[in-house]
Design a protein around this motif. Structure first.
Motif, PDB file in Angstrom:
ATOM      1  N   LEU A  98      28.423  30.145  48.111  1.00  0.00           N
ATOM      2  CA  LEU A  98      28.058  29.371  46.770  1.00  0.00           C
ATOM      3  C   LEU A  98      27.178  28.137  46.702  1.00  0.00           C
ATOM      4  CD1 LEU A  98      31.428  29.849  45.142  1.00  0.00           C
ATOM      5  CD2 LEU A  98      29.793  31.223  45.496  1.00  0.00           C
ATOM      6  N   ARG A  99      27.285  27.317  47.792  1.00  0.00           N
ATOM      7  CA  ARG A  99      26.984  26.075  48.087  1.00  0.00           C
ATOM      8  C   ARG A  99      25.247  26.088  48.017  1.00  0.00           C
ATOM      9  NH1 ARG A  99      26.722  24.075  52.858  1.00  0.00           N
ATOM     10  NH2 ARG A  99      28.476  25.457  53.373  1.00  0.00           N
ATOM     11  N   ASP A 100      24.538  27.171  48.853  1.00  0.00           N
ATOM     12  CA  ASP A 100      23.325  26.815  48.986  1.00  0.00           C
ATOM     13  C   ASP A 100      22.600  28.355  48.760  1.00  0.00           C
ATOM     14  OD1 ASP A 100      24.378  28.070  51.198  1.00  0.00           O
ATOM     15  OD2 ASP A 100      23.697  26.503  52.763  1.00  0.00           O
ATOM     16  N   GLN A 101      23.441  29.223  48.283  1.00  0.00           N
ATOM     17  CA  GLN A 101      23.025  30.725  47.923  1.00  0.00           C
ATOM     18  C   GLN A 101      22.319  31.227  49.379  1.00  0.00           C
ATOM     19  OE1 GLN A 101      20.919  31.619  44.510  1.00  0.00           O
ATOM     20  NE2 GLN A 101      22.062  30.050  43.228  1.00  0.00           N
ATOM     21  N   ARG A 102      22.797  30.689  50.484  1.00  0.00           N
ATOM     22  CA  ARG A 102      22.199  31.562  51.651  1.00  0.00           C
ATOM     23  C   ARG A 102      23.129  32.474  51.999  1.00  0.00           C
ATOM     24  NH1 ARG A 102      22.881  27.684  56.687  1.00  0.00           N
ATOM     25  NH2 ARG A 102      24.366  29.433  57.189  1.00  0.00           N
ATOM     26  N   CYS A 103      22.630  33.757  52.719  1.00  0.00           N
ATOM     27  CA  CYS A 103      23.167  34.834  53.171  1.00  0.00           C
ATOM     28  C   CYS A 103      23.897  34.729  54.351  1.00  0.00           C
ATOM     29  CB  CYS A 103      22.198  35.856  53.065  1.00  0.00           C
ATOM     30  SG  CYS A 103      21.823  36.569  51.309  1.00  0.00           S
ATOM     31  N   ASN A 104      25.132  34.982  54.430  1.00  0.00           N
ATOM     32  CA  ASN A 104      25.713  35.078  55.891  1.00  0.00           C
ATOM     33  C   ASN A 104      26.380  36.244  55.926  1.00  0.00           C
ATOM     34  OD1 ASN A 104      25.338  32.404  56.932  1.00  0.00           O
ATOM     35  ND2 ASN A 104      27.026  31.374  56.082  1.00  0.00           N
ATOM     36  N   ARG A 105      26.985  36.654  57.306  1.00  0.00           N
ATOM     37  CA  ARG A 105      27.798  37.582  57.714  1.00  0.00           C
ATOM     38  C   ARG A 105      29.123  37.293  57.554  1.00  0.00           C
ATOM     39  NH1 ARG A 105      25.104  42.623  57.933  1.00  0.00           N
ATOM     40  NH2 ARG A 105      23.105  42.174  57.652  1.00  0.00           N
ATOM     41  N   ILE A 106      30.011  38.145  57.240  1.00  0.00           N
ATOM     42  CA  ILE A 106      31.512  37.896  57.125  1.00  0.00           C
ATOM     43  C   ILE A 106      31.935  37.358  58.563  1.00  0.00           C
ATOM     44  CG2 ILE A 106      33.751  39.407  57.257  1.00  0.00           C
ATOM     45  CD1 ILE A 106      33.232  39.974  54.738  1.00  0.00           C
ATOM     46  N   LEU A 107      31.666  38.058  59.701  1.00  0.00           N
ATOM     47  CA  LEU A 107      32.239  37.541  60.852  1.00  0.00           C
ATOM     48  C   LEU A 107      31.665  36.134  61.389  1.00  0.00           C
ATOM     49  CD1 LEU A 107      32.203  40.914  62.890  1.00  0.00           C
ATOM     50  CD2 LEU A 107      34.140  39.676  62.181  1.00  0.00           C
ATOM     51  N   ASP A 108      30.605  35.629  60.683  1.00  0.00           N
ATOM     52  CA  ASP A 108      29.983  34.247  60.980  1.00  0.00           C
ATOM     53  C   ASP A 108      31.335  33.174  60.539  1.00  0.00           C
ATOM     54  OD1 ASP A 108      27.572  35.165  61.457  1.00  0.00           O
ATOM     55  OD2 ASP A 108      26.746  34.742  59.595  1.00  0.00           O
ATOM     56  N   ILE A 117      41.413  35.296  57.530  1.00  0.00           N
ATOM     57  CA  ILE A 117      41.967  36.041  56.567  1.00  0.00           C
ATOM     58  C   ILE A 117      40.552  36.396  55.649  1.00  0.00           C
ATOM     59  CG2 ILE A 117      43.450  36.044  54.640  1.00  0.00           C
ATOM     60  CD1 ILE A 117      45.054  33.857  56.452  1.00  0.00           C
ATOM     61  N   LEU A 118      40.738  37.666  54.903  1.00  0.00           N
ATOM     62  CA  LEU A 118      39.646  37.790  53.819  1.00  0.00           C
ATOM     63  C   LEU A 118      40.612  38.229  52.721  1.00  0.00           C
ATOM     64  CD1 LEU A 118      36.990  40.407  55.803  1.00  0.00           C
ATOM     65  CD2 LEU A 118      37.104  37.624  55.239  1.00  0.00           C
ATOM     66  N   ASN A 119      40.281  37.643  51.474  1.00  0.00           N
ATOM     67  CA  ASN A 119      41.073  37.882  50.271  1.00  0.00           C
ATOM     68  C   ASN A 119      39.817  38.381  49.249  1.00  0.00           C
ATOM     69  OD1 ASN A 119      42.857  38.044  48.510  1.00  0.00           O
ATOM     70  ND2 ASN A 119      43.164  35.748  48.150  1.00  0.00           N
ATOM     71  N   PHE A 120      39.917  39.544  49.091  1.00  0.00           N
ATOM     72  CA  PHE A 120      38.879  40.231  47.891  1.00  0.00           C
ATOM     73  C   PHE A 120      39.472  40.039  46.491  1.00  0.00           C
ATOM     74  CE2 PHE A 120      38.036  42.075  52.017  1.00  0.00           C
ATOM     75  CZ  PHE A 120      36.614  42.051  51.987  1.00  0.00           C
ATOM     76  N   GLY A 121      38.581  39.590  45.333  1.00  0.00           N
ATOM     77  CA  GLY A 121      39.107  39.794  44.316  1.00  0.00           C
ATOM     78  C   GLY A 121      38.231  39.046  43.230  1.00  0.00           C
ATOM     79  N   SER A 122      38.653  39.162  41.920  1.00  0.00           N
ATOM     80  CA  SER A 122      37.792  38.351  40.813  1.00  0.00           C
ATOM     81  C   SER A 122      38.634  37.721  39.861  1.00  0.00           C
ATOM     82  CB  SER A 122      37.006  39.714  40.343  1.00  0.00           C
ATOM     83  OG  SER A 122      37.936  40.706  39.682  1.00  0.00           O
ATOM     84  N   CYS A 123      38.035  36.998  39.174  1.00  0.00           N
ATOM     85  CA  CYS A 123      38.704  36.144  38.013  1.00  0.00           C
ATOM     86  C   CYS A 123      39.493  37.000  36.797  1.00  0.00           C
ATOM     87  CB  CYS A 123      37.766  35.216  37.424  1.00  0.00           C
ATOM     88  SG  CYS A 123      37.485  33.914  38.594  1.00  0.00           S
ATOM     89  N   THR A 124      38.737  38.351  36.921  1.00  0.00           N
ATOM     90  CA  THR A 124      39.485  39.172  35.680  1.00  0.00           C
ATOM     91  C   THR A 124      40.589  39.992  36.060  1.00  0.00           C
ATOM     92  OG1 THR A 124      37.493  40.627  36.047  1.00  0.00           O
ATOM     93  CG2 THR A 124      37.261  39.173  34.198  1.00  0.00           C
ATOM     94  N   CYS A 125      41.218  39.864  37.588  1.00  0.00           N
ATOM     95  CA  CYS A 125      42.052  40.597  38.040  1.00  0.00           C
ATOM     96  C   CYS A 125      43.369  39.986  37.823  1.00  0.00           C
ATOM     97  CB  CYS A 125      41.754  41.016  39.650  1.00  0.00           C
ATOM     98  SG  CYS A 125      43.136  42.068  40.345  1.00  0.00           S
ATOM     99  N   PRO A 126      44.150  40.286  36.824  1.00  0.00           N
ATOM    100  CA  PRO A 126      45.570  39.391  36.719  1.00  0.00           C
ATOM    101  C   PRO A 126      46.272  39.293  38.075  1.00  0.00           C
ATOM    102  CG  PRO A 126      45.166  40.906  34.748  1.00  0.00           C
ATOM    103  CD  PRO A 126      44.146  41.193  35.738  1.00  0.00           C
ATOM    104  N   PRO A 127      46.696  40.555  38.676  1.00  0.00           N
ATOM    105  CA  PRO A 127      47.403  40.212  39.869  1.00  0.00           C
ATOM    106  C   PRO A 127      47.135  39.267  40.775  1.00  0.00           C
ATOM    107  CG  PRO A 127      47.185  42.542  39.457  1.00  0.00           C
ATOM    108  CD  PRO A 127      46.258  41.842  38.488  1.00  0.00           C
ATOM    109  N   PHE A 128      45.650  39.500  41.133  1.00  0.00           N
ATOM    110  CA  PHE A 128      44.999  38.691  42.124  1.00  0.00           C
ATOM    111  C   PHE A 128      45.215  36.965  41.547  1.00  0.00           C
ATOM    112  CE2 PHE A 128      41.249  36.009  43.677  1.00  0.00           C
ATOM    113  CZ  PHE A 128      41.267  36.521  44.998  1.00  0.00           C
TER     114      PHE A 128
END
Ligand SMILES: *[C@@H]1O[C@H](CO)[C@@H](O)[C@H](O)[C@H]1NC(C)=O
Length: 261
Positions: A98-108, A117-128
């Protein structure tokens, strides 16, 4: 090449149809007031715990619609075709900072042998969203032995799709990376201190991890050591906490052994 692709699609459809129909029928039933009145209070009693509050759905939200059917099918398909499997190599997909819009890879984001820990979700997901504070507490509690990343994926209930009045924010489908980044910024404000990144616009992380609607993972040493169930039913912060708790104990024990030797 195209016939191979069509064949593969047809096979996937055939395999997925039974469970998809089951899910669709469930949604259809839940639209009946009398069913909803019976099912939801029961769920509350059974699963009622502080870390993973039960999924609540307001009366005003329709469960069975063309949009909901499409979303459920999409979720089943992503889960079935994902490349992430427990015990196997973690897909190293691209995400955007988010900070610099740079592309990274997850394992970085993995630090040496520490669990990530990876937590996948979005603001419109009530349980999340209702479990986000509990997630934050777990992350803080185990910050000495693990790291975490929140990966912002496509909206679970976009305002121009299967919308939900239970979502704390109303956000339409992301049409470009800027849309996704600005939604991820909202999430970033909700979890101060947690690192939030966005899935790329080809949704490669979402696809590789079968993350839609929401999902939890733990990676270690480039491998998947914990794979949460498909959200929302399988999304459980308590499982994450239990895994980390066990891990802490095992690390503590091996340390003791070293000291004794
Ligand atoms: C990724 O998801 C977005 C919805 O957030 C959608 O508009 C876009 O078409 C998807 N990209 C691909 C390549 O499927």
């Amino acid at each position: 090449m195209n016939t191979v692709k069509a064949m593969k699609n047809a096979i996937v459809c055939l395999i997925l149809l039974p469970r998809f129909f089951l899910a669709a029928i469930m949604l259809w039933f839940l639209d009946f007031h009398c069913v909803r009145k019976r099912v939801f209070p029961k769920m509350k009693e059974q699963e009622g715990n502080i870390v993973d509050p039960p999924v609540c759905i307001s009366e005003s939200n329709r469960m069975f619609s063309w949009e909901s059917i499409k979303a459920v099918w999409h979720g089943h398909k992503l889960d079935f075709l994902k490349s992430a499997h427990l015990g196997y190599v973690a897909p190293n997909t691209e995400v955007v900072q988010l900070r610099d819009q740079r592309c990274n890879r997850i394992l970085d984001y993995a630090k040496e042998k520490r669990p990530l820990i990876l937590n996948f979700g979005s603001c419109t997901c009530p349980p999340f969203m209702t479990r986000l504070k509990a997630f934050q507490r777990v992350v803080q509690q185990y910050a000495d032995i693990s790291d975490s990343v929140v990966v912002y994926i496509e909206e679970a209930h976009p305002s121009d799709g299967w919308m939900s009045s239970d979502a704390p924010y109303q956000i339409p489908k992301h049409r470009c990376l800027e849309d996704r980044l600005s939604a991820a910024q909202i999430m970033n404000r909700e979890v101060p201190g947690c690192l939030v990144v966005a899935d790329s616009m080809d949704n490669s992380s979402n696809a590789a991890y079968g993350a839609y609607f929401d999902r939890l993972y733990i990676l270690q040493d480039g491998k998947i050591v914990y794979q949460g169930g498909r959200g929302p039913e399988g999304y459980r912060i308590s499982e994450l906490r239990d895994w980390l708790d066990q891990y802490r104990q095992s690390v503590g024990n091996s340390r003791n052994v070293v000291i004794h030797v």
